[in-house]
Design an enzyme around this catalytic site. Sequence first.
Site, PDB file in Angstrom:
ATOM      1  N   ASN A  75      -0.644  -1.965  -2.932  1.00 37.35           N
ATOM      2  CA  ASN A  75       0.555  -2.276  -3.727  1.00 37.35           C
ATOM      3  C   ASN A  75       0.332  -1.961  -5.203  1.00 37.35           C
ATOM      4  OD1 ASN A  75       3.120  -3.108  -4.420  1.00 37.35           O
ATOM      5  ND2 ASN A  75       2.749  -5.284  -4.096  1.00 37.35           N
ATOM      6  N   ASP A 119      -0.159   1.116   6.664  1.00 39.27           N
ATOM      7  CA  ASP A 119       0.940   0.165   6.663  1.00 39.27           C
ATOM      8  C   ASP A 119       2.090   0.816   7.421  1.00 39.27           C
ATOM      9  OD1 ASP A 119       3.060  -1.498   6.162  1.00 39.27           O
ATOM     10  OD2 ASP A 119       3.013  -1.297   3.980  1.00 39.27           O
ATOM     11  N   ASN A 156       4.726  -0.793   8.360  1.00 42.58           N
ATOM     12  CA  ASN A 156       5.962  -1.495   8.026  1.00 42.58           C
ATOM     13  C   ASN A 156       6.749  -1.889   9.273  1.00 42.58           C
ATOM     14  OD1 ASN A 156       6.667  -2.210   5.265  1.00 42.58           O
ATOM     15  ND2 ASN A 156       6.413  -0.032   4.773  1.00 42.58           N
ATOM     16  N   HIS A 203      -0.943  -7.439   0.759  1.00 44.63           N
ATOM     17  CA  HIS A 203      -1.578  -7.100   2.029  1.00 44.63           C
ATOM     18  C   HIS A 203      -3.062  -7.420   1.932  1.00 44.63           C
ATOM     19  CE1 HIS A 203       1.654  -4.277   3.622  1.00 44.63           C
ATOM     20  NE2 HIS A 203       2.011  -4.399   2.356  1.00 44.63           N
TER      21      HIS A 203
END
Length: 262
Positions: free
Chosen positions: A9, A156, A158, A253
């Site tokens: 991030n 990731d 998602n 995360h």
Amino acid sequence: MNIISWNVNGIRAVEKKGFCDWLLQSGADVVCIQETKANPAQLSSALLYPGSTDEHEETAVYHAYWSSAKKAGYSGTVIYTKQKPDRVDVLGNALYDDEGRVTTAFFGKLAVISAYFPNSQGPGLRLDYKLGFCEAMFTYLNALVSDGYNIVLCGDYNIAHTSIDIANPKANEGNAGYLPEERAWMDMFTTHGYVDTFRLFCKEPKQYTWWSYRFHAREKNIGWRIDYQCVNAAFVDRVKQSVILRDVMGSDHCPILLEIAD
């Protein structure tokens, strides 16, 4: 071989929280990073050449291979690796490569992929884009396997695949990351030649990799498991462990670790 995957991030943000020290102490052979939100020209030598004593790649502990988004401060992936790969590729589709969503490093007949799957956004504003990426990834992986490669798809995704991968499944049925279309793709993916390595070792609920920054969600373990390390079925016998490194901080995360036999 130890492979770690982590959505940080924002790699410049996580650098301020000790990322470089963590990386050098991780013991990983390969580290797949998602959501870098930067291009190399914006980064410190510590991020570009981790462990180097003179700010040069030749003396770095890890070599870094970047795929950055054209849009500033958005998306992006990188692979850090102790051993230089034979080659590095992207997905080969400008629609997704322009967002830096895939970096693949090849080591002999092993392809290690750092992938940042799109967020379908609410209410499904980017769902078509997300499903298009999923289809393109599936085609890409199938082509690699057909060419004799084993694959490790880190990243990731998602997507929380099943109800045990999310703290409040009923409340989230209409939300991005738990939409029926997304879960259906994961069903298809994991029944057509690819294996979620974490579930080889752990069938328990309440195992998450992402938590909202709001409402002390991480402290309460109200989260989602949306980060995966999947392999092609023929490679499963080489998988020794697959674990969530929940105690590593710095992002919303946490990292995940895959150990495979050399």
